[in-house]
Design a protein around this motif. Structure first.
Motif, short mmCIF file in Angstrom:
data_model
loop_
_atom_site.label_atom_id
_atom_site.label_comp_id
_atom_site.label_asym_id
_atom_site.label_seq_id
_atom_site.Cartn_x
_atom_site.Cartn_y
_atom_site.Cartn_z
N PHE A 1 -14.83 26.93 1.97
CA PHE A 1 -14.54 25.83 3.31
C PHE A 1 -13.32 25.47 3.07
N ASP A 2 -12.86 24.85 4.01
CA ASP A 2 -10.82 23.87 3.06
C ASP A 2 -11.29 22.84 2.68
N VAL A 3 -10.10 22.18 2.72
CA VAL A 3 -10.65 20.30 2.32
C VAL A 3 -9.43 19.81 2.25
N GLU A 4 -9.81 18.42 2.92
CA GLU A 4 -8.87 17.67 2.79
C GLU A 4 -9.19 16.35 2.18
N GLY A 5 -7.80 15.98 1.89
CA GLY A 5 -8.10 15.01 1.00
C GLY A 5 -6.85 13.67 0.95
N MET A 6 -7.08 12.60 1.08
CA MET A 6 -6.39 11.04 0.73
C MET A 6 -7.00 9.80 -0.35
N ASN A 7 -5.59 9.36 -0.71
CA ASN A 7 -6.17 8.61 -1.53
C ASN A 7 -5.13 7.28 -0.99
N ILE A 8 -5.38 6.01 -0.94
CA ILE A 8 -5.24 4.56 -0.71
C ILE A 8 -4.77 3.80 -1.83
N ARG A 9 -3.81 3.31 -1.97
CA ARG A 9 -3.51 2.76 -3.80
C ARG A 9 -2.87 1.60 -3.37
N GLN A 10 -2.67 0.27 -3.99
CA GLN A 10 -1.34 -0.90 -4.38
C GLN A 10 -1.54 -0.86 -5.77
N PRO B 1 0.91 -1.36 -0.10
CA PRO B 1 0.35 -0.10 -0.17
C PRO B 1 0.77 0.79 -0.25
N ALA B 2 -0.05 2.36 -0.33
CA ALA B 2 0.98 3.92 -0.56
C ALA B 2 -0.25 4.49 -0.50
N VAL B 3 -0.25 5.92 0.45
CA VAL B 3 -1.05 6.59 1.15
C VAL B 3 -0.61 8.13 0.61
N TYR B 4 -1.50 8.77 -0.57
CA TYR B 4 -0.78 10.51 -0.85
C TYR B 4 -2.44 10.80 0.22
N ALA B 5 -1.81 12.34 0.91
CA ALA B 5 -2.48 13.46 1.00
C ALA B 5 -2.13 14.30 0.75
N TRP B 6 -3.72 15.20 1.06
CA TRP B 6 -3.17 16.67 0.63
C TRP B 6 -4.27 18.11 1.00
N ASP B 7 -4.04 18.85 1.31
CA ASP B 7 -5.26 19.67 2.36
C ASP B 7 -5.25 21.06 1.47
N GLY B 8 -5.67 22.09 1.42
CA GLY B 8 -5.88 23.63 0.85
C GLY B 8 -7.40 23.52 0.99
N VAL B 9 -7.88 25.38 0.18
CA VAL B 9 -8.86 25.77 0.03
C VAL B 9 -10.45 25.28 -0.82
N ALA B 10 -11.31 25.77 -0.70
CA ALA B 10 -12.47 26.25 -1.81
C ALA B 10 -13.16 27.55 -2.07
#
Length: 301
Positions: free
Chosen positions: A77-86, A55-64
């Protein structure tokens, strides 16, 4: 939305890096980003890992922000995201080597002042208080092979400059909206958005053939129509998001907010989808449609 799989778009060559010597012994040659024979290796290090099912995980955050003609841009509002993959190695019917990436991703909408995960949002244009529907796209998958769609050898589209590499991708999106009817061309119900990615990292890390994954910083921006749950009823304007993030070393490096959301509402997102996942990809608009129609149940908050 934040869909990193689109990095599979490729083309552009550049100067190869040469092998070097250390303490009188030649090191293993670096991967050559201009050589199509190294493309799959490089892309797997970027996307996930060269080890199957790791598994690998990406994470990010910012503004909308909202933008409308004749009005000052509004920080909604603000935003926060993640993606988990293989990834896993695959082979096409005609014998071409490749890999299959399987992933799922979350994008949370946060109160811009408190950072709390939003349950409702007060629409300043309609005066309506609406229920916020966060993004939970499962799956977001893709396959890449050693040749591109034209049958030519695939070549990574990044740029190497001394000790740094970068890669940018722009994806203008224009296709029939899942929420539209039979007359989308006539009434303008086509999904319209642009996603923009910037990826950065260290050259010695990416091109070292002995490492299995690359350390990556990422920037993601998105311009789109209003989100469906905002109930904007065709009002003029667009939504834009600006974020930054990175590939994490481990799942536990996610923020406490994201880990709490996954534990309480999206437990399956602690792991990527199973290898070989055959399902059709999910988008945020399709997710909204399935929730509205009752085939997906939103978590209770």
């Amino acid at each position: 939305m934040f869909n990193l799989t689109r990095m599979a778009t490729i083309g552009l060559s550049f100067v190869a890096l040469s092998a070097c010597a250390s303490v009188g012994m030649a090191k293993e040659p670096l991967l050559d980003p201009a050589d199509s024979k190294n493309t799959l290796h490089i892309m797997r290090k970027l996307q996930c890992s060269t080890i199957d099912n790791e598994p690998a995980v990406y994470a990010w955050d910012g503004v909308a922000y909202a933008r409308r003609q004749g009005e000052k841009d509004l920080h909604m509002f603000d935003v926060e995201g993640m993606n988990i993959r293989q990834c896993t190695a695959i082979e096409s019917d005609d014998g071409k080597k490749g890999f299959h990436l399987v992933s799922r991703e979350i994008l949370l909408y946060l109160d811009k002042d408190t950072g709390e995960v939003l349950k409702t949002w007060d629409n300043p244009w309609t005066g309506e208080t609406v229920t916020v529907q966060h993004v939970a796209n499962d799956p977001v998958n893709f396959k890449m092979y050693e040749t591109n769609r034209n049958g030519e050898p695939a070549v990574w589209s990044g740029v190497v400059s001394g000790g740094t590499w970068w890669n940018r991708n722009t994806f203008p999106l224009w296709y029939p909206s899942p929420l539209g009817g039979e007359y989308q061309k006539e009434v303008g119900a086509t999904y319209h958005a642009t996603e923009m990615f910037n990826f950065f990292g260290r050259t010695d890390d990416l091109l070292d053939p002995k490492t299995t994954t690359a350390k990556i910083n990422v920037g993601w921006s998105r311009i789109s129509d209003w989100l469906p749950w905002m109930n904007m009823n065709g009002r003029e304007g667009v939504l834009y998001m600006h974020t930054a993030g990175r590939k994490l070393s481990q799942f536990d490096e996610l923020s406490d907010t994201m880990k709490s959301e996954i534990a309480n509402h999206y437990p399956e997102y602690a792991e990527p989808p199973p290898a070989g996942d055959p399902r059709k990809n999910m988008t945020s608009w399709e997710y909204y449609k399935q929730v509205t129609e009752g085939s997906i149940e939103l978590p209770k908050r």
